[in-house]
Design a protein around this motif. Sequence first.
Motif, mmCIF file in Angstrom:
data_model
loop_
_atom_site.group_PDB
_atom_site.id
_atom_site.type_symbol
_atom_site.label_atom_id
_atom_site.label_comp_id
_atom_site.label_asym_id
_atom_site.label_seq_id
_atom_site.Cartn_x
_atom_site.Cartn_y
_atom_site.Cartn_z
ATOM 1 N N PRO A 4 -25.753 -47.362 28.644
ATOM 2 C CA PRO A 4 -24.691 -47.755 29.576
ATOM 3 C C PRO A 4 -24.810 -49.205 30.011
ATOM 4 O O PRO A 4 -25.855 -49.650 30.473
ATOM 5 N N SER A 5 -23.728 -49.957 29.843
ATOM 6 C CA SER A 5 -23.623 -51.348 30.287
ATOM 7 C C SER A 5 -24.840 -52.178 29.929
ATOM 8 O O SER A 5 -25.558 -52.686 30.815
ATOM 9 N N PRO A 6 -25.128 -52.364 28.661
ATOM 10 C CA PRO A 6 -26.281 -53.188 28.278
ATOM 11 C C PRO A 6 -26.114 -54.626 28.766
ATOM 12 O O PRO A 6 -25.035 -55.206 28.658
ATOM 13 N N ALA A 7 -27.196 -55.172 29.349
ATOM 14 C CA ALA A 7 -27.144 -56.520 29.893
ATOM 15 C C ALA A 7 -27.714 -57.550 28.945
ATOM 16 O O ALA A 7 -27.340 -58.724 28.989
ATOM 17 N N ASN A 18 -30.584 -51.876 29.296
ATOM 18 C CA ASN A 18 -29.394 -51.312 29.908
ATOM 19 C C ASN A 18 -29.476 -51.386 31.435
ATOM 20 O O ASN A 18 -30.559 -51.503 32.022
ATOM 21 N N ASN A 19 -28.327 -51.296 32.080
ATOM 22 C CA ASN A 19 -28.285 -51.400 33.539
ATOM 23 C C ASN A 19 -28.849 -50.181 34.256
ATOM 24 O O ASN A 19 -28.995 -50.197 35.476
ATOM 25 N N ASP A 20 -29.155 -49.121 33.523
ATOM 26 C CA ASP A 20 -29.769 -47.953 34.154
ATOM 27 C C ASP A 20 -31.285 -48.059 34.156
ATOM 28 O O ASP A 20 -31.990 -47.102 34.494
ATOM 29 N N GLY A 21 -31.815 -49.230 33.768
ATOM 30 C CA GLY A 21 -33.260 -49.434 33.772
ATOM 31 C C GLY A 21 -33.951 -48.972 32.514
ATOM 32 O O GLY A 21 -35.171 -49.097 32.397
ATOM 33 N N LYS A 22 -33.211 -48.468 31.538
ATOM 34 C CA LYS A 22 -33.797 -47.978 30.294
ATOM 35 C C LYS A 22 -33.538 -48.979 29.161
ATOM 36 O O LYS A 22 -32.688 -49.855 29.268
ATOM 37 N N VAL A 23 -34.298 -48.820 28.095
ATOM 38 C CA VAL A 23 -34.164 -49.690 26.939
ATOM 39 C C VAL A 23 -33.747 -48.854 25.731
ATOM 40 O O VAL A 23 -34.351 -47.807 25.445
#
Length: 256
Positions: free
Chosen positions: A57-60, A79-84
């Motif tokens: 979700p929403s990769p930065a 990603n914006n959820d703190g995961k890679v």
Amino acid sequence: MSSRPHERPAAISPFAPRFSSDSKGLDLAVISGNSAKILVGNGDGTFRAPLTVVLGPSPARVSAADVNGDGRVDLLAANNDGKVSVLINTNNGLLSLAGTTGFRVATATSTAAGAPLALTVTAVNASGNVAAGYTGTVLFASSGVQSGLPASYTFTAADAGTHTFNFTLTSAGTQSITARDAEVTTVTGSQAGIVVNPGATVKFFLTTPRIGLTGPSVSTAGVTQNFSATATDTWGNTTRGWLTVSPSRPAAPSAR
């Protein structure tokens, strides 16, 4: 370089990666929503049609690295959820495969020798679904000694993973035809059990007794002579045909 709204060039590691071994220049990864578009360079400042891969979700930010040490450049996304998200390059280094693991080959199951046939080749992934992004080159082979196979062909984005070819089979019997990727020989597909029937009879071959193995044919006047006749089509396949034999007669001697 301009970018579309919500699409931005990836912030990658200091080196410019090559995601595909058939790349002719630098490749580019562009974030687009929750996906990334990978564009393989042509070496002249232009790129091939993009291959889209799904990220989180929403990769930065994305980066490129050989994560599993297989010599192929993989893609990582924060990603914006703190995961890679880690996307392992499984295309044997060839993005032209676009996930293709084989081909679905379809043609008629029976034909006459030399008759035109349509052959549809579809690139498929491991799930059996169409790999619409396939842009590799396909080579063809047949079990028949004589055949008019299609020339090698490079799929385009417009093919969307499927292309139809014309070809002929001229060796009578049960034949097969195979399509394979020019770079990765394990990406292949075939259709077997194609029954090729002989064509129309066009000639006969006559065989008569000979003197020795290679000597001339010999016969005696007034003595019954046996011979064998073989009917064939244009390509030398044995056929069934009618043969009418008219014995020649010597010309009558002219009166003096």
